[in-house]
Design an enzyme around this catalytic site. Structure first.
Site, short mmCIF file in Angstrom:
data_model
loop_
_atom_site.label_atom_id
_atom_site.label_comp_id
_atom_site.label_asym_id
_atom_site.label_seq_id
_atom_site.Cartn_x
_atom_site.Cartn_y
_atom_site.Cartn_z
N THR A 172 -13.70 3.13 5.92
CA THR A 172 -13.61 3.97 7.09
C THR A 172 -14.75 4.93 6.93
O THR A 172 -15.41 4.94 5.90
CB THR A 172 -12.24 4.66 7.05
OG1 THR A 172 -11.26 3.66 7.21
CG2 THR A 172 -12.08 5.74 8.10
N ASP A 188 -2.60 -2.33 9.53
CA ASP A 188 -1.99 -1.00 9.37
C ASP A 188 -0.58 -0.94 9.96
O ASP A 188 0.14 0.04 9.75
CB ASP A 188 -2.86 0.08 10.03
CG ASP A 188 -3.96 0.57 9.09
OD1 ASP A 188 -3.93 0.20 7.90
OD2 ASP A 188 -4.84 1.32 9.54
O1 DON Z 1 -6.14 4.13 9.70
C1 DON Z 1 -6.04 4.04 8.49
O2 DON Z 1 -5.36 4.78 7.82
C2 DON Z 1 -6.85 2.98 7.78
N1 DON Z 1 -7.17 1.92 8.68
C3 DON Z 1 -8.06 3.61 7.19
C4 DON Z 1 -8.88 2.63 6.42
C5 DON Z 1 -9.78 3.26 5.46
O3 DON Z 1 -9.84 4.46 5.32
C6 DON Z 1 -10.57 2.36 4.62
N2 DON Z 1 -11.48 3.12 3.81
N3 DON Z 1 -11.76 3.16 2.75
#
Ligand code: DON
Length: 571
Positions: free
Chosen positions: A382, A424
């Site tokens: 992310t 998720d």
């Molecule tokens: O929305 C979320 O919590 C996850 N999809 C975030 C993914 C994420 O932070 C991956 N990073 N390292």
């Protein structure tokens, strides 16, 4: 006559050639060196990639506000940081204007219309490994482009949409030299790219990538040009939408033209709370980030953290016990508020939070199996960026396609990665997702629903003024990373630079493990924590925090995490 024409032509081409040599060097000819910490009087941008930071900085210099810079950065990251930057994903933004009004923008992906609760289960009711993570069926309906248009329409100062998208179009079309870390990642994921795609794309153009190789993304450039010219209709309708649906057809995906045409991002009220006299604004559901962050802060507030000291046994034990309890609540009570009655008020009730900590024992670890979610009797990629402009408007924005390169599917002809955000959701009660997070009814898959997130874009006020803009990637570790950076600054008196760069730890209730970065916690502290009953486990880097702190002097300390290529600029 012919001779004369050809002579003129040669003169003209000589002129063009000399222009190229002298006046028009390629825009992105060399790798920019990341700067990790700056102290500037006026404005600052911190992002995961130097090219994106520079584009945001240029917009601020041209008189754009924090929202203008954020839009330009979001599109730039889709080009120069494809591991997480995106137009095929979604995200969340907290915006605080100079007058102190705060709003939350939810441009999280949605489950496609044809999604249903058991879509990742086999005939025996078991989760089919990988189906929600890789390939076309893993993708939710992207929200980023709509989110950026909504932010532009409400808050842009430049009022020139095309000028905000054009830098990304140029970056995609002309290319930019990739960093060593990017080269390594592309090479690592090459097999995934090949398996998930039947169409050629920019990432499979080479078998092995090296630092400094130019990444040119012509198809993405055309998609961005379509967005530049037609705003959301340039993505959710017309040839780009058709390309997404054609891509779905190639891989049994279910995103339809209707899903795309009907996508809407939403302005929401941020969650708000107090911690030691500071006012915290963060992301409400469908992210769990804001609520869980506030729970954590409230759980530790009665304790003398400053006396305990940075990463002392007492401080770590207390923070971990708070994390264990808050993440248990996350698993049960949090989901998309448009589909499930998330008990927001109850979760932040002071008496409830006090009650959750009555089982806290300062000398020994609780067992996660003994900690259930509270009962109210009522219904690793992310990216984050932080921006402050010269008027002190502030943007805290976290955006993602979920894990690295999302579903690994690149939309044929359109050149961008689709997310794998469907992972998720809770595919089945109690079965962990990629981040080891479990969920249940509140976060079950439903048509048109948003999947629960941990993203925690956050803005802190002190005495009514802007104090801190902070956020990070890191899946389930997002919330605990933001928590630690805040505690480091506000309880342990660290500079933002120390607070961000210091090593981190993480606990998320299940698994019942205290994860630590390899340079985190002194050996004696580790031994004491083990003695108290904590199970410690080393893991890779936790989070990539981008923070801007308004110092007591009024200057901005902008910090880019030292864990990767992240870069800060300001003036
Ligand atoms: O929305 C979320 O919590 C996850 N999809 C975030 C993914 C994420 O932070 C991956 N990073 N390292």
């Amino acid at each position: 006559m012919l001779y004369r024409i050809s002579f003129c032509l040669s003169l003209f081409s000589l002129f063009l050639y000399s222009c190229k040599l002298q006046n028009v060097p390629p825009k992105t000819s060399s790798l920019l060196t990341p700067v990790k910490s700056i102290d500037v009087p006026n404005a600052a941008v911190v992002t995961a990639h130097p090219e994106a930071t520079k584009i945001g900085f240029d917009i601020l210099k041209q008189g754009g506000n924090a929202i203008d810079a954020a839009i330009a950065v979001q599109f730039a990251l889709a080009v120069c940081y494809p591991v997480a930057g995106n137009i095929g994903g979604g995200g969340f933004m907290i915006y605080r204007d100079k007058a102190g009004n705060v709003e939350a923008l939810d441009f999280r992906e949605k489950a496609p219309g044809r999604a249903f609760p058991d879509m990742y289960l086999d005939e025996n009711g078991q989760v089919i490994d990988g189906l929600s993570r890789k390939g076309h069926l893993a993708a939710g309906v992207p929200g980023t482009v709509d989110g950026m248009v909504k932010a532009f329409e409400k808050y842009s100062q430049l009022n020139d949409w095309a000028a905000l998208v054009q830098p990304a179009v140029d970056l995609a079309t002309e290319g930019f030299p990739i960093t060593a870390r990017q080269a390594e990642l592309f090479t690592t994921y090459m097999q995934d790219f090949t398996e998930a795609n039947t169409q050629e794309n920019a990432f499979t153009a080479k078998e092995t990538w090296r630092k400094g190789d130019l990444l040119i993304q012509k198809s993405l450039g055309q998609t961005l040009a379509s967005i530049r010219d037609k705003r959301e209709d340039g993505f959710y309708k017309g040839w780009v939408a058709e390309a997404i649906v054609a891509e779905m057809d190639r891989g049994n995906g279910i995103i339809s033209l209707d899903d795309l045409a009907n996508y809407e991002s939403v302005w929401r009220k941020p969650v708000v709370g107090e911690y030691r006299g500071l006012r915290i604004y963060s992301m409400p559901p469908p992210s769990s980030g804001g609520l869980i962050l506030l729970q954590l802060l409230k759980m530790i507030e009665p304790f003398p953290m400053t006396d305990y000291g940075f990463q002392s046994t007492q401080a770590v034990h207390l923070m971990v016990e708070a994390e264990r309890r808050a993440y248990a609540d996350r698993a049960t009570h949090l989901g998309d508020p448009d589909f499930y009655p998330v008990p927001t008020v109850a979760l932040l009730d002071e008496a409830y939070i006090r009650d959750r900590m009555t089982s806290f024992d300062p000398s020994s670890a609780s067992k996660s199996e003994d900690i259930a979610a509270g009962d109210f009797g009522e219904s690793e990629e992310t990216t984050h960026f932080s921006i402050v402009d010269k008027d002190r408007n502030a943007v805290s924005l976290t955006t993602t396609i979920n894990t690295a390169y999302g579903s690994k599917v690149v939309v044929g002809e359109a050149g961008f990665f689709l997310n794998n955000e469907m992972d998720d959701f809770s595919a089945k009660p109690g079965v962990p997702n990629y981040f080891g997070l479990v969920g249940a009814e509140a976060n079950k898959i439903e048509s048109g629903k948003r999947m629960l997130s941990s993203m925690t874009p956050t803005i802190v006020e002190k005495d009514g003024d802007l104090k801190l803009v902070v956020g990070t990637p890191g899946g389930s570790t997002i919330i605990t990373s933001v928590f630690q950076v805040m505690v480091n600054i506000f309880d342990f008196g660290q500079t933002a630079t120390e607070a961000v760069h210091n090593p981190r730890f993480h606990h998320q209730w299940k698994p019942d493990v205290l994860f630590i970065e390899d340079d985190c916690l002194q050996v004696g502290t580790q031994d004491s924590l083990r003695y108290m009953g904590h199970e410690l486990k080393l893991r890779g880097k936790i989070g990539k925090v981008e923070a801007i702190l308004v110092r007591d002097t009024g200057s901005l300390e902008a910090v880019a995490d030292s864990r990767a290529d992240d870069h800060a600029m300001g003036y």
